[in-house]
Design a protein around this motif. Structure first.
Motif: not given
Length: 282
Positions: A78-94, A272-279
């Protein structure tokens, strides 16, 4: 008289022995002695303690998870130089749901799977399609996303079908389902597939005129187009495989099990749906 005394002494000794002897061993209903039962209980307790200690040690492990560098909206910077995305959010939540620690290492897709096979990481989450070929080498989680393949061309291109790709060059990213699909129809439609290491290089090839089209996972190219990438999707999505989290076959079964349990839980909770809807906009 001596004979009488000898007999008396023998009787006394017999009574003495009977009085000092140990009690007959008590047995259980299964015929096991009480002593053996106690010993078995001690062994079982020791084994349970060892298993708990092993489990505790395993739970304290930090897993190294490799991912792609650019595969938005599944992983990107992202703009802050952080790795983000659906895969990473799902992994974090799990991981939060299952209580394990991990470290994400973005290295690119082909480098990620190479590292997995070399034992340099514990798992890969990178929009990785579950294919018959891959299941021979990797243990996959349950699918966490159903994808497909799309062909993208310049916004002002007159290409609207695969037939128009004859004698042209098309771009695809190494190791992806888009690349596999492009190669599967290349001979039929008479075009050449040029492979690129990253999605951004592939898109740039089309924009720069080095290729007339590219083949990419549909949600990925769709996300980029929605953000202003000057491409369009003139053909319907080709049905593709599902994405899964992968470990080397037999290497980390407990990690796959935790991923599956966590995935089930975050789907049930709505996370899970919250993550998908974000992106991905609907």
């Amino acid at each position: 008289m001596k004979k009488f005394m000898a007999l008396s002494m023998a009787a006394v000794m017999a009574l003495t022995v009977a009085g000092c002897g140990s009690k007959p061993a008590e047995t259980t209903a299964t015929g096991t002695t009480a002593a053996e039962t106690a010993a078995n209980a001690d062994t079982t307790a020791a084994e349970s303690a060892a298993e708990e200690e092993t489990s505790a040690a395993a739970s304290g492990k930090k897993y190294i998870i490799n991912t792609d560098t650019t595969f938005a909206p599944f992983e990107f910077e992202n703009e802050k130089g952080e790795m983000v995305g659906i895969d990473l959010d799902i992994l974090q939540a799990i991981a939060q749901d299952q209580g394990f620690e991990y470290e994400v290492v973005p290295v690119g897709f082909s480098a990620a799977v190479t590292a997995l096979e070399a034992g340099e990481c514990d798992g890969v989450i990178a929009g990785m399609s579950i294919t018959d070929e891959r299941v021979q080498k990797y243990d996959f989680s349950e699918p966490y996303y159903d994808s497909g393949v799309g062909m993208a061309v310049l916004s002002d291109s007159d290409i609207t079908s695969y037939d128009q790709l004859k004698d042209q060059k098309v771009a695809a990213k190494i190791g992806t389902e888009g690349c596999t699909f492009a190669e599967s129809i290349a001979e039929q439609y008479g075009f050449e597939v040029i492979q690129y290491e990253s999605s951004s290089d592939m898109y740039q090839a089309v924009i720069a005129g080095e290729a007339v089209a590219c083949f990419e996972d549909y949600p990925v190219i769709g996300y980029e187009i929605s953000r202003g990438l000057g491409l369009t999707l003139p053909t319907p999505m080709e049905k593709g495989s599902s994405y899964g989290f992968a470990t080397l076959k037999g290497a980390n079964p407990e990690l796959v099990e935790m991923f599956n349990k966590g995935l089930e839980n975050i789907k049930a909770s709505g996370r899970y749906d919250e993550i998908l809807n974000t992106y991905i906009a609907k």
